[in-house]
Design a protein around this motif. Structure first.
Motif, short mmCIF file in Angstrom:
data_model
loop_
_atom_site.label_atom_id
_atom_site.label_comp_id
_atom_site.label_asym_id
_atom_site.label_seq_id
_atom_site.Cartn_x
_atom_site.Cartn_y
_atom_site.Cartn_z
N VAL A 92 -9.87 9.94 6.51
CA VAL A 92 -11.07 8.99 6.38
C VAL A 92 -12.26 9.91 5.67
O VAL A 92 -12.69 9.49 4.45
CB VAL A 92 -11.64 8.28 7.51
N VAL A 93 -12.67 10.96 6.16
CA VAL A 93 -13.54 11.83 5.72
C VAL A 93 -13.24 12.53 4.43
O VAL A 93 -13.97 12.55 3.59
CB VAL A 93 -14.08 12.61 6.71
N MET A 94 -12.12 13.38 4.73
CA MET A 94 -11.82 14.15 3.72
C MET A 94 -10.91 13.54 2.53
O MET A 94 -11.10 14.12 1.46
CB MET A 94 -10.72 15.57 4.09
N GLN A 95 -10.20 12.52 2.88
CA GLN A 95 -9.34 11.94 1.75
C GLN A 95 -9.72 10.69 1.25
O GLN A 95 -9.36 10.04 0.33
CB GLN A 95 -8.03 11.74 2.28
N TYR A 100 -10.69 2.44 6.41
CA TYR A 100 -10.13 2.28 7.96
C TYR A 100 -8.91 1.36 7.92
O TYR A 100 -7.85 1.48 8.68
CB TYR A 100 -11.31 1.61 8.67
N GLU A 101 -8.75 0.54 7.06
CA GLU A 101 -7.64 -0.68 6.82
C GLU A 101 -6.42 0.29 6.44
O GLU A 101 -5.22 -0.09 7.16
CB GLU A 101 -8.09 -1.62 5.98
N ASP A 102 -6.52 1.08 5.62
CA ASP A 102 -5.44 1.92 5.28
C ASP A 102 -5.14 2.88 6.27
O ASP A 102 -3.97 2.96 6.39
CB ASP A 102 -5.73 2.89 3.86
N VAL A 106 -7.39 -1.69 13.47
CA VAL A 106 -8.54 -1.16 12.52
C VAL A 106 -9.78 -0.77 13.48
O VAL A 106 -10.25 0.24 13.31
CB VAL A 106 -9.25 -2.29 11.44
N GLY A 107 -9.94 -1.49 14.58
CA GLY A 107 -10.88 -0.96 15.48
C GLY A 107 -10.39 0.01 16.03
O GLY A 107 -11.45 1.04 16.31
N THR A 108 -9.19 0.36 16.31
CA THR A 108 -8.80 1.71 17.01
C THR A 108 -8.90 2.90 16.09
O THR A 108 -9.37 3.90 16.44
CB THR A 108 -7.51 1.36 17.37
N ALA A 109 -8.70 2.55 14.61
CA ALA A 109 -8.88 3.71 13.57
C ALA A 109 -10.43 4.02 13.53
O ALA A 109 -10.88 5.06 13.53
CB ALA A 109 -8.35 2.98 12.31
N ASN A 156 0.81 -1.38 0.14
CA ASN A 156 -0.05 -0.12 0.18
C ASN A 156 1.06 1.42 0.10
O ASN A 156 1.35 1.65 1.16
CB ASN A 156 -1.14 -0.01 1.08
N PHE A 157 1.22 1.74 -1.32
CA PHE A 157 1.90 3.18 -1.12
C PHE A 157 1.44 4.20 -0.75
O PHE A 157 2.02 4.81 0.04
CB PHE A 157 2.24 3.31 -2.69
N PRO A 158 0.02 4.61 -0.90
CA PRO A 158 -0.39 5.55 -0.04
C PRO A 158 -0.27 5.55 1.57
O PRO A 158 -0.03 6.41 2.26
CB PRO A 158 -2.16 5.56 -0.43
#
Length: 192
Positions: free
Chosen positions: A120-123, A127-129, A138-141, A53-55
């Motif tokens: 998450v919202v703007m970009q 959640y995984e990324d 992931v749950g923390t994110a 995952n580059f991003p």
């Protein structure tokens, strides 16, 4: 055809700028942060594993660079130390006042929640990324984004405790604005 490393860097620049601006809240500092992060990425391109995952890798570099810069500088200003004129807006721009309230509320969020919400919202980051970019589960994110949304919603709806400095500041600014507007313009004003 697979993108080259440099093509991937160029393609992600707009998203890095948005993330950097959300972290620094200053356009010039954000541009510097992006430039430094790209330099770090170019210097470490041998460590990037193609197909991963580059991003997320780039967002982590940018975030780590921001944290490193903060630790070096330790330059902060409390919102109560800023002159009231910094928040004044013209009466005809109610939406700008709301945006300033939102920016103020965003700045009061813990860094982890603010970063998670912006990514998450703007970009549109998954959640995984996000979890991979911020090195958490992931749950923390998901929890960080949820808590950030709920806290912003409460603040923007005026659900602030009386001892909250943010609420006191917003109330004082609105009182000044109401005084400047006069009674005729107050009828047109929409309370947030």
């Amino acid at each position: 055809m697979a993108q080259t490393f440099h093509d991937q860097v160029i393609a992600i620049l707009p998203k890095l700028r948005v993330q950097a601006l959300s972290l620094t809240r200053n356009r010039a500092a954000a541009e510097d942060l992006v430039q430094d992060a790209v330099c770090n990425a170019l210097a470490a391109q041998e460590s990037f594993i193609p197909g991963t995952n580059f991003p997320a890798w780039m967002h982590r570099i940018l975030r780590n660079r921001f944290i490193s810069d903060l630790r070096r500088r330790r330059d902060t200003t409390d919102i109560d130390d800023l002159p009231p004129g910094m928040f004044a807006t013209e009466a005809s721009h109610e939406d700008r006042l709301v945006l300033k309230d939102l920016a103020l509320a965003l700045s009061r969020l813990p860094e982890e929640q603010r970063t998670a919400l912006v990514l998450v919202v703007m970009q549109g980051m998954s959640y995984e990324d996000l979890a991979e970019a911020t090195n958490c589960a992931v749950g923390t994110a998901k929890s960080r984004v949820f808590r950030a949304r709920r806290q912003l919603e409460a603040w923007m709806n005026g659900d602030l405790p009386a001892s909250n400095k943010l609420g006191q500041r917003v109330a004082a600014l609105r009182a000044v604005l109401d005084t400047r507007l006069g009674s005729t313009d107050n009828a047109k004003r929409i309370d947030v």
